[in-house]
Enzyme design. Structure first.
Site, PDB file in Angstrom:
ATOM      1  N   CYS A 101      45.248  39.402  31.630  1.00 20.38           N
ATOM      2  CA  CYS A 101      46.086  39.444  30.427  1.00 20.38           C
ATOM      3  C   CYS A 101      47.461  40.023  30.778  1.00 20.38           C
ATOM      4  O   CYS A 101      47.702  40.479  31.897  1.00 20.38           O
ATOM      5  CB  CYS A 101      45.405  40.277  29.341  1.00 20.38           C
ATOM      6  SG  CYS A 101      45.523  42.054  29.587  1.00 20.38           S
TER       7      CYS A 101
ATOM      8  N   GLU B 273      40.285  44.459  35.212  1.00 24.32           N
ATOM      9  CA  GLU B 273      41.299  44.623  36.261  1.00 24.32           C
ATOM     10  C   GLU B 273      41.859  46.041  36.247  1.00 24.32           C
ATOM     11  O   GLU B 273      42.010  46.683  37.282  1.00 24.32           O
ATOM     12  CB  GLU B 273      42.455  43.637  36.073  1.00 24.32           C
ATOM     13  CG  GLU B 273      42.051  42.182  36.096  1.00 24.32           C
ATOM     14  CD  GLU B 273      41.764  41.632  34.702  1.00 24.32           C
ATOM     15  OE1 GLU B 273      41.010  42.282  33.936  1.00 24.32           O
ATOM     16  OE2 GLU B 273      42.284  40.552  34.384  1.00 24.32           O
TER      17      GLU B 273
ATOM     18  N   CYS C  16      40.512  46.472  30.152  1.00 21.98           N
ATOM     19  CA  CYS C  16      40.123  45.275  30.912  1.00 21.98           C
ATOM     20  C   CYS C  16      39.522  45.655  32.265  1.00 21.98           C
ATOM     21  O   CYS C  16      39.775  46.735  32.797  1.00 21.98           O
ATOM     22  CB  CYS C  16      41.334  44.395  31.161  1.00 21.98           C
ATOM     23  SG  CYS C  16      42.131  43.785  29.672  1.00 21.98           S
TER      24      CYS C  16
ATOM     25  N   ASN D  40      35.175  45.188  32.105  1.00 23.46           N
ATOM     26  CA  ASN D  40      35.840  45.441  30.825  1.00 23.46           C
ATOM     27  C   ASN D  40      34.964  46.370  29.984  1.00 23.46           C
ATOM     28  O   ASN D  40      33.728  46.309  30.031  1.00 23.46           O
ATOM     29  CB  ASN D  40      36.221  44.153  30.094  1.00 23.46           C
ATOM     30  CG  ASN D  40      35.105  43.154  29.943  1.00 23.46           C
ATOM     31  OD1 ASN D  40      34.144  43.158  30.698  1.00 23.46           O
ATOM     32  ND2 ASN D  40      35.231  42.271  28.969  1.00 23.46           N
ATOM     33  N   ILE D  41      35.630  47.233  29.240  1.00 23.29           N
ATOM     34  CA  ILE D  41      34.963  48.262  28.443  1.00 23.29           C
ATOM     35  C   ILE D  41      35.546  48.213  27.042  1.00 23.29           C
ATOM     36  O   ILE D  41      36.692  48.611  26.833  1.00 23.29           O
ATOM     37  CB  ILE D  41      35.182  49.659  29.069  1.00 23.29           C
ATOM     38  CG1 ILE D  41      34.725  49.672  30.535  1.00 23.29           C
ATOM     39  CG2 ILE D  41      34.449  50.722  28.254  1.00 23.29           C
ATOM     40  CD1 ILE D  41      35.207  50.871  31.328  1.00 23.29           C
ATOM     41  N   GLU D  42      34.772  47.688  26.110  1.00 23.21           N
ATOM     42  CA  GLU D  42      35.264  47.547  24.737  1.00 23.21           C
ATOM     43  C   GLU D  42      35.037  48.825  23.942  1.00 23.21           C
ATOM     44  O   GLU D  42      34.332  49.742  24.386  1.00 23.21           O
ATOM     45  CB  GLU D  42      34.577  46.355  24.062  1.00 23.21           C
ATOM     46  CG  GLU D  42      34.982  45.039  24.701  1.00 23.21           C
ATOM     47  CD  GLU D  42      34.404  43.818  24.014  1.00 23.21           C
ATOM     48  OE1 GLU D  42      34.907  42.712  24.289  1.00 23.21           O
ATOM     49  OE2 GLU D  42      33.434  43.957  23.239  1.00 23.21           O
TER      50      GLU D  42
HETATM   51 ZN   LIG Z   1      43.820  42.746  30.924  1.00 19.68          ZN
END
Ligand SMILES: [Zn+2]
Length: 131
Positions: free
Chosen positions: A87, A55, A53, A42-44
């Site tokens: 998600c 995935e 996300c 995941n990369i915010e």
């Molecule tokens: Zn997701």
């Protein structure tokens, strides 16, 4: 490449997560139809909506390298208390490249994991067959 190998790959990718805001690390791995494996984290982003996300990072890497079919996808998030499911947005993206045999592995670690089909996670999905 079996389930446990994919769990290890996802757990390894999780270490690269860029999560300065949530500190919630997630890793994913994708096994394509020809046996290739891609991983993602995941990369915010300071603009939260721009966050990606694990995935989708893994899937987009596979698709951008020419793959079109996912045989398995594995996600490793929380490793102790609970399972980290994909998600809603990721379920929709998985559905785009999955078929009825595709397996979604939701793993805490190599000992504790759940195997699902995308139709379990996203029933009555809107897919290319609707267009
Ligand atoms: Zn997701």
């Amino acid at each position: 490449m079996g389930i446990v190998d994919l769990i290890y790959k996802a757990a390894e990718a999780k270490k690269n997560a860029y999560v300065p805001y949530s500190n919630f690390y997630v890793g994913a791995s994708v096994l394509t139809e020809d046996g290739s494996v891609y991983t993602g984290c995941n990369i915010e982003n300071a603009s939260f909506g721009a966050t990606n996300c694990a995935e989708r990072t893994a899937i987009f890497k596979a698709i951008s390298e020419g793959h079109r079919k996912i045989r398995m996808i594995c996600v490793v998030g929380n490793e102790t208390d609970s399972f980290t499911y994909p998600c809603g947005i990721c379920r929709q993206v998985i559905a785009e490249f999955a078929d009825k045999d595709t397996r979604v592995i939701i793993a805490q670690n190599e000992h504790n994991y759940i195997v699902k089909k995308i139709e379990d996670l996203l029933p009555a999905a809107f897919t290319k067959s609707d267009l």
